[in-house]
Design a protein around this motif. Structure first.
Motif, PDB file in Angstrom:
ATOM      1  N   TYR A  56       0.909  -1.210  -0.053  1.00 11.07           N
ATOM      2  CA  TYR A  56       0.022  -0.039   0.008  1.00 11.07           C
ATOM      3  C   TYR A  56       0.849   1.236   0.115  1.00 11.07           C
ATOM      4  O   TYR A  56       1.962   1.259   0.563  1.00 11.07           O
ATOM      5  CB  TYR A  56      -0.862   0.124   1.189  1.00 11.07           C
ATOM      6  N   ALA A  57       0.254   2.334  -0.500  1.00 12.95           N
ATOM      7  CA  ALA A  57       0.768   3.527  -0.709  1.00 12.95           C
ATOM      8  C   ALA A  57      -0.204   4.219   0.307  1.00 12.95           C
ATOM      9  O   ALA A  57      -1.296   4.159   0.052  1.00 12.95           O
ATOM     10  CB  ALA A  57       0.962   4.411  -1.921  1.00 12.95           C
ATOM     11  N   VAL A  58       0.425   4.940   1.315  1.00 14.94           N
ATOM     12  CA  VAL A  58      -0.611   5.381   2.358  1.00 14.94           C
ATOM     13  C   VAL A  58      -0.039   7.041   2.521  1.00 14.94           C
ATOM     14  O   VAL A  58       1.061   7.549   2.421  1.00 14.94           O
ATOM     15  CB  VAL A  58      -0.160   4.906   3.742  1.00 14.94           C
ATOM     16  N   LYS A  59      -1.078   7.791   2.981  1.00 17.33           N
ATOM     17  CA  LYS A  59      -1.258   9.156   3.072  1.00 17.33           C
ATOM     18  C   LYS A  59      -1.666   9.371   4.660  1.00 17.33           C
ATOM     19  O   LYS A  59      -2.788   9.678   4.877  1.00 17.33           O
ATOM     20  CB  LYS A  59      -1.770   9.929   2.202  1.00 17.33           C
ATOM     21  N   PRO A  60      -0.925   9.177   5.620  1.00 10.95           N
ATOM     22  CA  PRO A  60      -1.069   9.370   7.144  1.00 10.95           C
ATOM     23  C   PRO A  60      -1.686  10.553   7.337  1.00 10.95           C
ATOM     24  O   PRO A  60      -1.206  11.587   6.821  1.00 10.95           O
ATOM     25  CB  PRO A  60       0.047   8.871   7.999  1.00 10.95           C
ATOM     26  N   PRO A  61      -2.729  10.793   8.189  1.00 10.26           N
ATOM     27  CA  PRO A  61      -3.203  11.840   8.873  1.00 10.26           C
ATOM     28  C   PRO A  61      -2.464  12.565   9.619  1.00 10.26           C
ATOM     29  O   PRO A  61      -1.335  12.119  10.613  1.00 10.26           O
ATOM     30  CB  PRO A  61      -4.409  11.672   9.585  1.00 10.26           C
ATOM     31  N   THR A  62      -2.076  14.035   9.616  1.00  9.57           N
ATOM     32  CA  THR A  62      -1.215  14.812  10.467  1.00  9.57           C
ATOM     33  C   THR A  62      -2.008  14.871  11.932  1.00  9.57           C
ATOM     34  O   THR A  62      -3.348  14.508  11.883  1.00  9.57           O
ATOM     35  CB  THR A  62      -1.042  16.192   9.872  1.00  9.57           C
ATOM     36  N   PRO A  63      -1.131  15.477  12.810  1.00  7.23           N
ATOM     37  CA  PRO A  63      -1.591  15.555  14.030  1.00  7.23           C
ATOM     38  C   PRO A  63      -2.756  16.498  14.093  1.00  7.23           C
ATOM     39  O   PRO A  63      -3.601  16.659  15.127  1.00  7.23           O
ATOM     40  CB  PRO A  63      -0.604  16.056  14.952  1.00  7.23           C
ATOM     41  N   LEU A  64      -2.759  17.596  13.090  1.00  7.94           N
ATOM     42  CA  LEU A  64      -4.016  18.510  13.242  1.00  7.94           C
ATOM     43  C   LEU A  64      -5.013  18.245  11.851  1.00  7.94           C
ATOM     44  O   LEU A  64      -5.698  18.956  11.500  1.00  7.94           O
ATOM     45  CB  LEU A  64      -3.339  19.620  12.660  1.00  7.94           C
ATOM     46  N   ALA A  65      -5.336  16.871  11.708  1.00 13.05           N
ATOM     47  CA  ALA A  65      -6.026  16.463  10.582  1.00 13.05           C
ATOM     48  C   ALA A  65      -7.638  16.647  10.825  1.00 13.05           C
ATOM     49  O   ALA A  65      -8.250  16.884   9.774  1.00 13.05           O
ATOM     50  CB  ALA A  65      -5.778  14.856  10.216  1.00 13.05           C
ATOM     51  N   ALA A  66      -7.956  16.820  11.980  1.00 17.65           N
ATOM     52  CA  ALA A  66      -9.281  16.969  12.406  1.00 17.65           C
ATOM     53  C   ALA A  66      -9.838  18.537  12.016  1.00 17.65           C
ATOM     54  O   ALA A  66     -10.783  18.629  12.181  1.00 17.65           O
ATOM     55  CB  ALA A  66      -9.705  16.843  13.691  1.00 17.65           C
ATOM     56  N   PHE A  67      -9.003  19.596  11.602  1.00 23.20           N
ATOM     57  CA  PHE A  67      -9.291  20.648  11.180  1.00 23.20           C
ATOM     58  C   PHE A  67      -9.918  20.856   9.913  1.00 23.20           C
ATOM     59  O   PHE A  67     -10.877  21.683   9.887  1.00 23.20           O
ATOM     60  CB  PHE A  67      -7.812  21.685  11.135  1.00 23.20           C
ATOM     61  N   ALA A  68      -9.658  19.994   8.845  1.00 24.25           N
ATOM     62  CA  ALA A  68     -10.335  20.461   7.601  1.00 24.25           C
ATOM     63  C   ALA A  68     -10.243  19.012   6.973  1.00 24.25           C
ATOM     64  O   ALA A  68      -9.302  18.169   6.796  1.00 24.25           O
ATOM     65  CB  ALA A  68      -9.420  21.303   6.969  1.00 24.25           C
ATOM     66  N   ALA A  69     -11.460  18.601   6.442  1.00 27.44           N
ATOM     67  CA  ALA A  69     -11.631  17.321   5.852  1.00 27.44           C
ATOM     68  C   ALA A  69     -11.018  17.641   4.344  1.00 27.44           C
ATOM     69  O   ALA A  69     -10.759  16.607   3.483  1.00 27.44           O
ATOM     70  CB  ALA A  69     -13.014  17.028   5.688  1.00 27.44           C
ATOM     71  N   GLY A  70     -11.037  18.892   3.694  1.00 25.40           N
ATOM     72  CA  GLY A  70     -10.361  19.087   2.275  1.00 25.40           C
ATOM     73  C   GLY A  70     -11.288  18.201   1.417  1.00 25.40           C
ATOM     74  O   GLY A  70     -12.492  18.194   1.306  1.00 25.40           O
ATOM     75  N   GLN A  71     -10.571  17.569   0.528  1.00 28.54           N
ATOM     76  CA  GLN A  71     -10.962  16.511  -0.602  1.00 28.54           C
ATOM     77  C   GLN A  71     -10.773  15.302  -0.051  1.00 28.54           C
ATOM     78  O   GLN A  71     -10.832  14.255  -1.092  1.00 28.54           O
ATOM     79  CB  GLN A  71     -10.291  16.872  -1.954  1.00 28.54           C
ATOM     80  N   SER A  72     -10.691  14.836   0.961  1.00 32.74           N
ATOM     81  CA  SER A  72     -10.291  13.441   1.493  1.00 32.74           C
ATOM     82  C   SER A  72     -11.461  12.699   1.491  1.00 32.74           C
ATOM     83  O   SER A  72     -11.380  11.393   1.476  1.00 32.74           O
ATOM     84  CB  SER A  72     -10.263  13.390   3.065  1.00 32.74           C
ATOM     85  N   ASP A  73     -12.886  13.029   1.112  1.00 35.45           N
ATOM     86  CA  ASP A  73     -13.809  12.144   0.944  1.00 35.45           C
ATOM     87  C   ASP A  73     -13.548  11.557  -0.636  1.00 35.45           C
ATOM     88  O   ASP A  73     -14.389  10.677  -0.737  1.00 35.45           O
ATOM     89  CB  ASP A  73     -15.114  12.580   1.228  1.00 35.45           C
ATOM     90  N   VAL A  74     -12.993  12.209  -1.286  1.00 30.52           N
ATOM     91  CA  VAL A  74     -12.905  11.743  -2.783  1.00 30.52           C
ATOM     92  C   VAL A  74     -11.489  11.558  -3.161  1.00 30.52           C
ATOM     93  O   VAL A  74     -11.208  10.873  -4.261  1.00 30.52           O
ATOM     94  CB  VAL A  74     -13.423  12.720  -3.716  1.00 30.52           C
ATOM     95  N   GLN A  75     -10.456  11.732  -2.309  1.00 32.10           N
ATOM     96  CA  GLN A  75      -9.001  11.417  -2.211  1.00 32.10           C
ATOM     97  C   GLN A  75      -8.680  10.465  -1.149  1.00 32.10           C
ATOM     98  O   GLN A  75      -8.377  11.195  -0.081  1.00 32.10           O
ATOM     99  CB  GLN A  75      -8.385  12.745  -2.487  1.00 32.10           C
ATOM    100  N   PRO A  76      -8.610   9.263  -1.458  1.00 28.87           N
ATOM    101  CA  PRO A  76      -8.343   8.439  -0.513  1.00 28.87           C
ATOM    102  C   PRO A  76      -6.890   8.733   0.114  1.00 28.87           C
ATOM    103  O   PRO A  76      -5.796   8.837  -0.750  1.00 28.87           O
ATOM    104  CB  PRO A  76      -8.501   6.971  -1.035  1.00 28.87           C
TER     105      PRO A  76
END
Length: 495
Positions: free
Chosen positions: A101-121
């Protein structure tokens, strides 16, 4: 008559603001919105971390199963085992068993903004062959209704709802006094309009900054959205300062509108229209400008090129010639080995190499487009306070489009690394097809499971900190400009 001291005026305005029921209702509604947004953000981050943990579990499970199969098949047996069923075969393991797998781990401040994460896994399984026309083919968007509505996250509350709360608190300061006639009584006192306006709007700024920063911190703590900062304290401090500057900017806008002396209703109408322009109309216009400045290359053309490459490889003798040419380039003595080019693993490697070469231009065009979009977005974002703050929040959360573009490029590079790792082993296997164990059902020539390259994720803390600093600078500049304009207009009381 003695001039009233400024601290006394501020204290009086603070008492007046905090006693108003409207103030308490606005702050309570804002706190509820912040808590709900933080809760949804915490849930999203938890699901991403669970998916990443499950991917790690799957990878470990496949390796354990492959090792167990290696031991089980290391004994003579009459069982017939095809190459696609054999995890001890380099080609069989790469194409049918390997879970990478190639992974994009959340940052410690990931809860601030969803951005396009609902369509960009945040996770993509490495795959090979004709399925990789584009780097973003491993998407599963989910519910279209949710995509249409968009995420309710902290960025939405902070960028869109906080200005409305500030307008509700400060929009009619001075204007309501003008409507009720109290302004004449204030003007008769030994105090100038600048001092009165500074006290009124300064008190609102203190209340609003305390409520927004305190409410955000409380919401994050209660929801459990914040984990270990791991060096992100500076970015968080810059975001807090940028958010405070964003609040003061809207307070300054309220002061500037109040200096027009148009009355309470007109002041609110002007401020709401300004909010719509700054947070909705201008960002939408900037988005259209980015599309014009960085036009999207045709995906249909790339898909058609993929179809043509497939047709060319599988039609007539063209595929055989392509395979023979590729094999000769890899192994010059391959011509003396009849039948080597007919092996399925050789055909597969040659096909993938031909396919990559045929579509390289289209992939490069797509990557150049994403880089151009990121560059123009970065330049144009500073034209709107809403976009520059939203961009800072998304980059701190690691959900911005620029990071995802880099993630896609890293995923493509990872696939190339995997192929470079397996290709010489597969070729060596093809040159020496004799099983390592005489009479064993499997080849047993591959057991380097721990040596398979692993994806190295990137967490761009420096870029997030830089963008937070840019946002802070832009918001301070905008605040100073509005404050200077309001200060100049408030040189005297209206006639």
């Amino acid at each position: 008559m003695t001039t009233v001291r400024f601290p006394v005026l501020v204290q009086a305005e603070l008492r007046l603001i905090l006693r108003e029921r409207l103030t308490r209702a606005i702050l309570a509604a804002l706190l509820v919105a912040l808590c709900l947004a933080a809760w949804t953000g915490a849930g999203r981050v938890a699901s991403e971390r669970a998916a990443l943990a499950q991917a790690a579990v799957d990878t470990d499970r496949v390796v354990r199963d492959a090792r167990a199969a290696h031991e089980r098949y290391a004994k003579p047996s009459p069982i017939k085992l095809n190459y696609w069923q054999d995890p001890t075969d380099a080609f069989g393991y790469m194409t049918y068993f390997m879970t990478a797998y190639a992974v994009k781990p959340p940052t410690p401040l990931a809860a601030f903004a969803a951005g396009q994460s609902d369509v960009q896994p945040a996770i993509m399984r490495a795959s090979f062959g004709f399925s990789t026309v584009f780097d973003d083919t491993a998407y599963e968007p989910g519910s279209t209704a949710r995509l249409r509505l968009g995420p309710f996250d902290l960025a939405f509350v902070l960028v869109y709802l906080v200005p409305l709360a500030v307008i509700a608190l400060a929009g009619t300061r001075l204007s309501s006094e003008h409507d009720s006639g109290i302004l004449r009584m204030i003007a008769s006192q030994p105090v100038g309009p600048r001092r009165v306006a500074s006290a009124k709007f300064g008190a609102v700024a203190l209340v609003a900054i305390t409520a927004v920063l305190g409410g955000t911190a409380l919401a994050l703590i209660v929801s459990g959205a914040l984990g270990a900062f791991d060096g992100w304290e500076g970015t968080l401090a810059l975001l807090a300062a940028a958010l405070a500057a964003y609040v003061v900017l809207w307070v300054s806008a309220c002061a500037l509108v109040a200096s027009l002396w148009r009355g309470g209703v007109a002041a609110l109408a002007i401020l709401v229209l300004a909010w719509a322009c700054v947070t909705v109309a201008l960002p939408s216009t900037l988005g259209l400008a980015v599309e014009v400045l960085a036009p999207t290359p045709s995906r249909i053309a790339a898909i058609d090129a993929s179809r043509q490459a497939q047709v060319r490889f599988y039609t007539g003798e063209e595929g055989a010639r392509i395979t023979a040419a590729w094999l000769t380039g890899k192994i010059p003595k391959a011509l003396s080995r009849p039948g080597l080019a007919e092996l399925p693993e050789i055909k597969r490697l040659a096909r993938d190499a031909f396919y990559d070469e045929a579509l390289a231009g289209y992939r490069d065009a797509a990557r150049d487009h994403t880089r151009a979009v990121a560059a123009w977005s970065r330049r144009l974002a500073i034209l709107s306070p809403a976009t520059v703050l939203a961009r800072a929040l998304e980059m701190a959360a690691g959900t911005d489009a620029e990071r995802h573009s880099a993630f896609l490029e890293a995923s493509a590079a990872y696939r190339r690394d995997l192929r470079a790792f397996f290709e010489p082993r597969i070729l060596a296997q093809a040159l020496n097809p004799t099983p390592v164990c005489q009479g064993c059902p499997s080849r047993l020539d591959f057991n380097a499971y721990d040596a398979v390259p692993a994806f190295v994720p990137s967490v761009p803390r420096a870029a997030a900190e830089h963008q937070a600093l840019v946002a802070l600078s832009c918001l301070i500049a905008g605040t100073l400009l509005l404050t200077a304009m309001a200060y100049r207009r408030l040189s005297g009381w209206p006639a």
